[in-house]
Design an enzyme around this catalytic site. Structure first.
Site, PDB file in Angstrom:
ATOM      1  CG  HIS A 226     -24.961 -12.836   0.080  1.00 38.58           C
ATOM      2  ND1 HIS A 226     -25.278 -12.043   1.332  1.00 38.58           N
ATOM      3  CD2 HIS A 226     -24.099 -12.094   0.071  1.00 38.58           C
ATOM      4  CE1 HIS A 226     -23.982 -10.542   1.516  1.00 38.58           C
ATOM      5  NE2 HIS A 226     -23.179 -11.402  -0.158  1.00 38.58           N
ATOM      6  NE  ARG A 333     -15.515  -9.076  13.220  1.00 40.60           N
ATOM      7  CZ  ARG A 333     -17.044 -10.118  14.270  1.00 40.60           C
ATOM      8  NH1 ARG A 333     -17.993  -9.604  13.569  1.00 40.60           N
ATOM      9  NH2 ARG A 333     -16.856 -10.655  14.800  1.00 40.60           N
ATOM     10  NE  ARG A 369     -12.675  -4.446  14.656  1.00 44.15           N
ATOM     11  CZ  ARG A 369     -12.670  -5.715  14.067  1.00 44.15           C
ATOM     12  NH1 ARG A 369     -13.070  -6.162  15.040  1.00 44.15           N
ATOM     13  NH2 ARG A 369     -12.971  -6.106  12.825  1.00 44.15           N
ATOM     14  CD  GLU A 474      -8.429  -7.414  18.923  1.00 46.84           C
ATOM     15  OE1 GLU A 474      -8.842  -7.749  18.282  1.00 46.84           O
ATOM     16  OE2 GLU A 474      -8.660  -6.018  18.676  1.00 46.84           O
ATOM     17  CG  ASN A 497     -13.424 -14.983  17.958  1.00 47.30           C
ATOM     18  OD1 ASN A 497     -13.588 -15.973  18.859  1.00 47.30           O
ATOM     19  ND2 ASN A 497     -14.411 -15.301  17.248  1.00 47.30           N
ATOM     20  CG  ASP A 498      -7.756 -12.143  16.656  1.00 39.58           C
ATOM     21  OD1 ASP A 498      -8.764 -13.083  15.963  1.00 39.58           O
ATOM     22  OD2 ASP A 498      -7.872 -10.506  16.373  1.00 39.58           O
ATOM     23  CB  CYS A 545     -17.416  -9.066  20.909  1.00 40.51           C
ATOM     24  SG  CYS A 545     -15.985  -8.335  21.881  1.00 40.51           S
TER      25      CYS A 545
END
Length: 619
Positions: A226, A333, A369, A474, A497-498, A545
């Site tokens: 953060h 997400r 999603r 994915e 990615n996946d 994405c």
């Protein structure tokens, strides 16, 4: 927390010829300390070192007669902490808009943890059952919660670290109030100074005035916390994770900080100072050019529009999306709603959360999603009723994503209902995670239509055009069955990615095999191509994405494969747009054909690298 390897080098000034060689005083030696690039920009100014008095709270046990007294001490510390968080929130108005939007959700999270939270319930329990002093109980409970969060087998390690950090930060604040330890003061930092510290908390960052602080460098910290997000939102050139910095720096030392290179040069010589001044001028010019790109369309030289959207992990990242000039959110997400809590967020709670995102997007599209959960994630409320998770040897191949949602349709129904309601505030799409067969989309659509009918019967306002229902591609199975899945879905989002992980059987978190992870492997590219072509044949929207979308060097290949919508980390958008505006679609198509003829990943890498350096965008 040090998250990346750092190093430092020393460069002693040569002794004058007339003097006998001797070791120069430490304060006169130029030293370069390397760390983690956080917020780009160059700062030249005097060092102002600041430290915070350490919290001294040794472990302490109590007797039964002291339990109520310790609980009262904890209650007083909670009250004090709430007032401090409220003061920080009151300060938001003087911060830049981007920083306000970053800090407000974080302070809201702090306020929630200072309410009837798992942390405070656990601390009170430890005081009574384990006979621990309030500060010891708080520290033990915070570390127990943080350990559970960090142990989760979740691809989003950065998100896990942030959530653990939030818990620890509230524990730190409570402990300082319990022990009457004063907090860091930044009131005396002079204008134009480079702030140097061992570590800065997000609350410390909120107290920084970007019109006065030239730069920030700390010994601790990483790129995904953060504090890093806050510094980027404030636009202060920053480097974190600089090993040995506080030992080497002295208040008043001149320094040159480069936030993009991740360096701070202490006591620079003439050459280093000149390089710093040149970099400062070059950065100002580059910043001006990229800021102009924000207002320019993402269109190729031959007039083809390319949609550039941002991925959103947590609402705190909204300011970065606004700064980047994204054309909407291509992947929201929703796991943040379910993490680190004992109860499930109901429809109303989800609606409120989505409203805080869809509303500020002011008409730009948001793709939401639905929950992509596996029992390896820290979702205590969800673990009940999904028994196979904790006994399964490989959660990545088990009951996750859409499989879990279809097993527990009440979760899907509440998300669908909240998303349908928020769709009256702006254009929204719904994305189903981990789809592998057409029947999963069909079953989800049945639930979706059932929810629509229920809301209409209740008289709930719905948009005239209902949100489309899309499938995330994915896995190799989904990519190879894309033509069949396309008959059931309204759009595709390819999660590279996946897709690369499942195709190559490589977990990037595993050091022994991480080097085998390669999104440019021919098998991965062919699956992307197959899924894209399946969508295009039906004139169905399709986007990428994953991380591939945010790499400017891969843009020619993706456009050549037929993709016209890319969603990425917000910070990547300006340079991707810069690349888009230098390309012609015919050139990209020829390049993609050449790449897809290759069978050697190394050769593909060479072709991509040799396509050409990103040229300056058209003004």
């Amino acid at each position: 927390m040090k998250t990346e390897k750092t190093e430092r080098t020393e460069k002693p000034e040569a002794p004058k010829a007339a003097e006998a060689p001797r070791r120069a005083p430490r304060r006169q030696r130029e030293m370069t300390v390397r760390g983690i690039p956080i917020s780009p920009g160059v700062a030249i100014g005097a060092v102002y070192d600041t430290s915070e008095e350490p919290t001294v709270a040794p472990r302490r046990a109590i007797v039964a007669a002291q339990v109520e007294e310790e609980r009262q001490r904890l209650a007083a510390a909670v009250t004090a902490s709430r007032k401090q968080v409220a003061k920080l929130k009151a300060r938001l108005g003087v911060l830049p808009e981007e920083a306000q939007e970053e800090l407000e959700p974080l302070l809201d999270a702090y306020a929630m943890m200072l309410g009837e939270s798992r942390l405070l319930r656990g601390a009170r329990r430890r005081i009574g059952e384990e006979l621990l002093a309030a500060e010891t109980a708080v520290q033990d409970e915070a570390e127990a919660i943080a350990a559970i969060i960090l142990a989760a087998k979740d691809d989003d390690k950065a998100g896990l670290r942030r959530r653990a950090g939030e818990v620890r930060e509230i524990a730190r604040r409570l402990t300082r109030n319990l022990t009457a330890t004063p907090f860091r003061s930044l009131k005396e930092v002079p204008a134009g100074a480079i702030l140097v510290a061992e570590e800065l908390t997000p609350a410390d960052a909120a107290l920084l005035d970007p019109s006065r602080i030239a730069g920030v460098a700390t010994e601790e910290g990483g790129s995904d916390g953060h504090t890093a997000i806050m510094l980027r939102a404030l636009g202060i050139p920053s480097v974190l994770g600089c090993a040995g910095l506080t030992e080497a720096a002295r208040r008043g030392d001149e320094a040159v900080l480069d936030g993009a290179a991740g360096t701070i040069v202490l006591r620079p010589g003439t050459a280093a100072l000149e390089v710093g001044q040149e970099s400062l001028a070059a950065y100002a010019k580059e910043k001006s050019r990229l800021s102009k790109l924000r207002r320019l369309p993402s269109v190729t030289l031959d007039g083809e529009e390319v949609e550039l959207q941002a991925n959103l992990e947590i609402p705190a990242e909204l300011p970065l999306i606004a700064q980047a000039g994204a054309q909407g959110i291509g992947l929201l997400r929703t796991e943040f709603l379910f993490m680190n809590r004992e109860d499930l967020p109901d429809e109303d709670a989800q609606f409120e959360a989505y409203s805080q995102i869809v509303g500020p997007m002011a008409g730009d599209g948001v793709t939401i999603r639905v929950l992509d959960w596996g029992g390896e994630k820290d979702m205590e409320a969800l673990a009940q009723g999904v028994e196979p998770w904790h006994s399964g040897p490989n959660p990545a191949l088990g009951l996750r994503g859409i499989r879990m949602l279809l097993k527990r349709p009440e979760l899907l129904e509440s998300q669908f209902a909240a998303i349908l309601r928020v769709a009256t505030q702006g254009p929204v799409r719904i994305l189903l995670p981990m789809v592998t067969i057409p029947a999963e989309v069909a079953q989800a659509r049945e639930i979706y239509e059932r929810v629509i009918r229920r809301l209409r019967r209740k008289g709930v306002a719905l948009p005239e055009k209902l949100p489309p229902l899309g499938a995330m591609i994915e896995t190799p199975g989904a990519a190879l069955a894309a033509d069949a899945i396309a008959l059931e879905a309204d759009f595709f989002a390819i999660g590279t990615n996946d897709l690369a992980m499942y195709t190559l059987a490589v977990d990037r978190a595993e050091a022994e095999v991480a080097h085998l992870y390669d999104p440019l492997h021919p098998a991965v590219l062919r699956l992307v191509q197959f899924a894209t072509e399946a969508a295009l044949r039906l004139r169905m929207p399709v986007s990428v994405c994953g991380e591939m979308a945010g790499n400017p060097r891969l843009v020619p290949l993706l456009l050549g494969l037929g993709l016209r919508s890319l969603s990425m980390n917000a910070s990547a958008i300006p340079r991707v747009k810069q690349m888009v505006r230098t390309l012609k679609i015919d050139d990209c198509a020829r390049f993609a054909r050449r790449v897809m003829e290759q069978g050697d990943p190394q050769r593909i890498q060479e072709l991509v690298l040799n396509f050409g350096e990103p040229a300056a965008g058209r003004e």
